[in-house]
Design a protein around this motif. Structure first.
Motif, PDB file in Angstrom:
ATOM      1  N   PRO A 771       0.839  -1.216   0.000  1.00 34.22           N
ATOM      2  CA  PRO A 771       0.000   0.000   0.000  1.00 34.22           C
ATOM      3  C   PRO A 771       0.873   1.266   0.000  1.00 34.22           C
ATOM      4  N   GLY A 772       0.475   2.261  -0.803  1.00 32.98           N
ATOM      5  CA  GLY A 772       1.214   3.510  -0.897  1.00 32.98           C
ATOM      6  C   GLY A 772       2.387   3.473  -1.840  1.00 32.98           C
ATOM      7  N   SER A 773       2.682   2.323  -2.471  1.00 38.56           N
ATOM      8  CA  SER A 773       3.823   2.212  -3.365  1.00 38.56           C
ATOM      9  C   SER A 773       3.553   2.915  -4.702  1.00 38.56           C
ATOM     10  N   GLU A 774       4.645   3.121  -5.456  1.00 37.41           N
ATOM     11  CA  GLU A 774       4.558   3.680  -6.809  1.00 37.41           C
ATOM     12  C   GLU A 774       5.322   2.771  -7.752  1.00 37.41           C
ATOM     13  N   ILE A 775       4.600   2.266  -8.773  1.00 41.07           N
ATOM     14  CA  ILE A 775       5.212   1.409  -9.782  1.00 41.07           C
ATOM     15  C   ILE A 775       5.700   2.297 -10.931  1.00 41.07           C
ATOM     16  N   VAL A 776       6.985   2.159 -11.322  1.00 40.58           N
ATOM     17  CA  VAL A 776       7.591   3.000 -12.355  1.00 40.58           C
ATOM     18  C   VAL A 776       8.044   2.105 -13.499  1.00 40.58           C
ATOM     19  N   ILE A 777       7.600   2.435 -14.715  1.00 36.58           N
ATOM     20  CA  ILE A 777       8.023   1.743 -15.932  1.00 36.58           C
ATOM     21  C   ILE A 777       8.978   2.668 -16.677  1.00 36.58           C
ATOM     22  N   PRO A 778      10.287   2.350 -16.740  1.00 34.77           N
ATOM     23  CA  PRO A 778      11.257   3.256 -17.385  1.00 34.77           C
ATOM     24  C   PRO A 778      11.147   3.217 -18.905  1.00 34.77           C
ATOM     25  N   THR A 779      11.853   4.180 -19.551  1.00 36.45           N
ATOM     26  CA  THR A 779      11.876   4.298 -21.009  1.00 36.45           C
ATOM     27  C   THR A 779      13.086   3.542 -21.554  1.00 36.45           C
ATOM     28  N   LYS A 780      12.879   2.783 -22.610  1.00 40.56           N
ATOM     29  CA  LYS A 780      13.993   2.042 -23.192  1.00 40.56           C
ATOM     30  C   LYS A 780      14.844   2.964 -24.066  1.00 40.56           C
ATOM     31  N   GLU A 781      16.148   2.642 -24.182  1.00 41.18           N
ATOM     32  CA  GLU A 781      17.081   3.407 -24.996  1.00 41.18           C
ATOM     33  C   GLU A 781      16.897   3.028 -26.451  1.00 41.18           C
ATOM     34  N   GLU A 782      17.027   4.003 -27.352  1.00 42.03           N
ATOM     35  CA  GLU A 782      16.804   3.765 -28.786  1.00 42.03           C
ATOM     36  C   GLU A 782      18.057   4.147 -29.556  1.00 42.03           C
ATOM     37  N   GLY A 783      19.071   3.290 -29.512  1.00 42.53           N
ATOM     38  CA  GLY A 783      20.300   3.536 -30.274  1.00 42.53           C
ATOM     39  C   GLY A 783      21.074   4.724 -29.712  1.00 42.53           C
ATOM     40  N   LYS A 784      21.990   5.226 -30.479  1.00 47.54           N
ATOM     41  CA  LYS A 784      22.810   6.347 -30.080  1.00 47.54           C
ATOM     42  C   LYS A 784      22.023   7.630 -30.212  1.00 47.54           C
ATOM     43  N   LYS A 785      21.894   8.337 -29.109  1.00 46.40           N
ATOM     44  CA  LYS A 785      21.101   9.568 -29.107  1.00 46.40           C
ATOM     45  C   LYS A 785      21.999  10.767 -28.838  1.00 46.40           C
ATOM     46  N   MET A 786      21.504  11.905 -29.250  1.00 49.22           N
ATOM     47  CA  MET A 786      22.234  13.148 -29.010  1.00 49.22           C
ATOM     48  C   MET A 786      22.123  13.523 -27.539  1.00 49.22           C
ATOM     49  N   THR A 787      23.157  14.169 -27.021  1.00 51.08           N
ATOM     50  CA  THR A 787      23.120  14.632 -25.638  1.00 51.08           C
ATOM     51  C   THR A 787      22.202  15.836 -25.524  1.00 51.08           C
ATOM     52  N   LEU A 788      21.849  16.157 -24.305  1.00 48.03           N
ATOM     53  CA  LEU A 788      20.980  17.302 -24.066  1.00 48.03           C
ATOM     54  C   LEU A 788      21.634  18.603 -24.534  1.00 48.03           C
TER      55      LEU A 788
END
Length: 813
Positions: A771-788
């Motif tokens: 009770p009170g927990s938070e389930i988090v589904i992360p985002t998968k990486e998609e190849g080589k990406k540009m930095t911020l």
């Protein structure tokens, strides 16, 4: 617009999908010109340029090139505008501000050029001609005062309005303007001719004429009076010729003087004379004005009132002389042929304070070569000046005629004059109020400058000299006597105190100073200070020892009681450069507070009673938890220590140096607190176990109420919060959120519990979800990406491209 920029960012982030040949800078510019001609919008042009492979670096390069060209264009335009402004500066004050009416033509253009040339010299005062700016000063217009009383010598003329008042037994008032024929029409008298008469003459004439119709005006005791005054005055036309800025014909008030007329003409030009300004009336010179008399003496008697048809003639100067150097007002002066250097110095305000006054130097152009004259002081009044002469006033020499100086251990060091009273070393010391008590008597030094400018040093046995056993030493000009002080010959001693005192730091050493004295000077002991041990360290000093010594220093330890050292150390004396250390008492403890909030009986702040106090002890102090408490979800918030802050900053620096995402590292701030994952239920069940966390100062324990919901976030179709089901696993809660999204990293799902702990969800996950927990589904990486950093840089460049395009088109037309 936001969607458009997002599209551009997408194109550049996945540039490998676009197979296009990159355009050169010139091709980009040509494309912009052609697109502008076809009427394409900035949005269309930006999209097509991005599709053609134009990079952010290329955009910045073109933008920089454009800005450099634009700056060059601005400089060129500013120069052209300044030139026009300087030229118009002649016309505007004269035509608009002064509202004059002048003829135009070749003379006016020549005057403008001369004034423009003259204005170039305003940056260098020594290149100005004295007095030439008097008729260009907007605060000095010489405009006549039309509200003053009618001058008795004013000559009436056509256009003047006259007011004739008759009072007494007979009364009448006549207000008429003198006609072009010079007369006014009076009833019962007829035409009365007043033109050419002064006001005084007109009053006498009217007295006689009005006596013909008013019997009370004539006689020894008249019963009526008649008086003429001026109403509206007429305008006159005069001509200004010669060396003025804008010569021509001007319409002025009949009260105007020569100075006002010259102001209206813009003053004299570069070669115009201020010393001889002629007023010609009916072919005869009626005045010859010298403007210097007004500037230097305030004389206005020569500023004659103008009359109709007067001509003002400004001739070229006869003699222009320049004075430079140490005069109070170095510049050009217009001189008369009969005037001398003495007069020039008077015009220049005299000598400056540091001027050499006994002679001046004069350079003269003889017509073939230059000549140099050195004029002595006695010849200033007889040496006549010629046109083009340049007089130079030198400065005094950087040396003294009669100076000696005394420095060091005397009461009044400084400069003294060598004369009959001060001509020896002993007399100089007496003049300086004698020797100080710390004077070094074994040796004094005289620094002497010889006639050939060489220097020598003379040693003096000061003790023998003052006792009379050594003959007194004569002084010479520029001698410097130095008497050292004992404090000057040795390093100034200091004492340093560290630790638990009011003002730790460095203090000056004094003889017979004890540890107690230094502690008192440093503000006394603090409450945390230990009196059981006070350490003193001392330097090792042996100037006569020629062997290496490994000993660094000596340490002395003392006990302190009631403000004094105890035992044999009571008479311990400090020496220069000793350092005292006041330690912190090992038994001294300040209060350390923790807090407990939420579902406990007595929430609030509590002081720690011992160093290893635990969670169970804190709950016991708070009276235990309430029946509504969700003990398993309790969490602990801990304040970050200085060491933890430093470690966090080091991690940020490493992130910046890695270069992977420098922007994220720049904006990230180290928090002051963090959450510690605890299990309060186990801690209360097994006190003093490893689950029973040891508290430290600043900890905040929060015991929540029971929460029967579960939150699902991250890469799901519909992030949601649903009711907790005891035996349900990850699959059930994902169904409540619509399942995974396309970008979901399914095998990396994790759950964050209410108490701050985190668990990865694998296999049978029903027991991991509480009770009170938070389930988090992360985002998968998609190849080589540009930095911020790369993404933001490209986005900024592309966004600025649209605003640069129009400017490029304008520049390239």
């Amino acid at each position: 617009m936001q969607r458009f920029i997002t599209l551009l960012l997408f194109l550049f982030a996945f540039g490998s999908l676009i197979s296009a040949q990159q355009l050169s800078d010139d091709q980009v510019i040509q494309y912009v010109k052609e697109a502008q001609r076809q009427g394409k919008t900035q949005k269309q042009m930006t999209t097509e340029l991005a599709a053609k492979g134009v990079t952010a670096e290329q955009v910045e390069r073109i933008k920089s090139k454009y800005q450099n060209q634009q700056q060059q264009e601005d400089k060129k335009n500013n120069f052209s505008f300044s030139s026009r402004q300087r030229k118009q500066g002649v016309e505007t004050p004269l035509a608009t501000q002064d509202k004059r009416k002048a003829t135009t033509g070749a003379d006016a253009e020549e005057g403008e050029e001369l004034l423009t040339e003259q204005n170039k010299d305003t940056e260098l005062p020594e290149n100005q001609i004295f007095g030439h700016n008097i008729f260009t000063n907007s605060n000095l217009t010489f405009e006549p005062n039309v509200n003053m009383a009618t001058p008795t010598n004013y000559k009436l003329g056509p256009g003047d309005e006259v007011i004739i008042d008759v009072w007494g037994v007979s009364e009448n008032s006549i207000r008429q303007t003198i006609s072009p024929e010079g007369s006014i029409l009076v009833s019962n008298i007829g035409p009365v001719y007043l033109s050419g008469m002064t006001v005084k003459e007109a009053n006498s004439y009217l007295q006689r004429e009005f006596a013909k119709i008013y019997s009370g005006i004539a006689g020894a005791r008249p019963s009526s009076q008649v008086k003429l005054t001026l109403g509206q005055i007429r305008s006159i036309q005069i001509s200004i010729m010669g060396e003025v800025t804008v010569p021509g014909t001007y319409t002025l008030s009949s009260f105007s003087s020569v100075f006002h007329a010259l102001y209206r003409a813009g003053g004299v030009n570069r070669i115009g004379s201020l010393r001889s300004i002629k007023v010609v009336r009916s072919g005869r010179t009626v005045a010859d004005l010298d403007v210097y008399d007004f500037i230097l003496k305030g004389k206005m008697k020569d500023d004659v009132r103008l009359q109709e048809g007067d001509v003002i003639i400004v001739n070229p100067y006869d003699c222009l002389v320049k004075i430079t150097g140490k005069a109070k007002r170095p510049m050009f002066y217009e001189m008369k042929n009969t005037e001398s250097i003495s007069t020039l110095l008077k015009y220049a305000g005299g000598f400056a304070g540091d001027a050499y006054k006994k002679a001046v130097r004069l350079i003269r152009k003889s017509g073939q070569e230059h000549q140099v004259f050195n004029i002595d002081e006695m010849d200033y009044s007889v040496f006549k000046l010629a046109d083009g002469d340049q007089v130079m006033v030198d400065s005094v020499l950087e040396r003294f005629e009669n100076r000696v100086e005394i420095k060091g251990a005397v009461f009044r060091p400084g400069l003294y004059q060598v004369d009959g009273d001060v001509n020896t070393v002993k007399r100089l010391i007496q003049k300086a109020e004698g020797l100080r008590g710390d004077a070094f008597m074994n040796r004094a030094v005289i620094y002497r400058e010889n006639e050939d400018l060489s220097r020598e040093v003379l040693q003096v046995n000061l003790r023998a000299l003052m006792q009379g056993t050594l003959p007194d030493i004569p002084l010479q000009r520029n001698d410097v006597l130095y008497i050292a002080g004992l404090t000057d010959l040795k390093e100034e001693g200091t004492l340093t105190i560290h630790g638990e005192v009011g003002a730790p730091g460095t203090y000056l050493y004094a003889d017979n100073m004890s540890v107690e004295d230094l502690i008192l000077q440093a503000g006394g002991l603090l409450e945390a200070a230990s009196t059981a041990r006070i350490d003193v360290t001392r330097r090792i000093k042996d100037p006569k020892n020629a062997q290496y010594n490994k000993t660094v220093g000596k340490t002395f330890s003392f006990e302190f009681k009631d403000g004094y050292l105890v035992g044999d150390s009571a008479f311990f004396q400090l020496k220069p450069f000793d350092e005292v250390y006041v330690r912190r008492s090992p038994a001294y403890r300040t209060q350390q507070n923790v807090s407990v909030n939420g579902e406990v009986l007595f929430a609030g702040t509590y002081a720690l009673s011992k160093k290893n106090e635990r969670l169970s002890d804190l709950i016991g102090k708070a009276g235990g938890v309430t029946p509504d408490a969700y003990v398993k979800g309790a969490r602990l918030i801990r304040k970050m220590t200085e060491e933890e802050h430093k470690r966090q900053e080091d991690l940020l620096k490493l992130a910046q140096k890695s270069g992977k995402d420098s922007i994220a590292a720049d904006v990230l701030e180290a928090p002051d607190t963090y959450v510690v994952g605890i299990d309060l239920q186990k801690a209360l069940g097994r006190p003093n176990s490893s689950d029973d966390l040891v508290l430290r100062e600043g900890d905040v324990l929060f015991v929540p109420e029971f929460i029967n919901t579960v939150k699902i976030s991250g890469e799901v179709m519909y992030p949601n919060t649903v009711l907790y089901q005891k035996d349900k696993g990850l699959k059930y809660y994902l169904e409540q959120a619509g399942g995974y999204s396309e970008k979901a990293k399914k095998r990396s799902a994790y759950v964050v519990h209410l108490n701050g702990t985190v668990a990865q969800l694998k296999g049978n996950s029903a027991n991991d979800i509480e009770p009170g927990s938070e389930i988090v589904i992360p985002t998968k990486e998609e190849g080589k990406k540009m930095t911020l950093a790369q993404t933001i840089s490209i986005g900024t460049s592309i966004a600025s491209l649209a605003s640069v395009i129009t400017s490029l088109i304008y520049l390239l037309k």
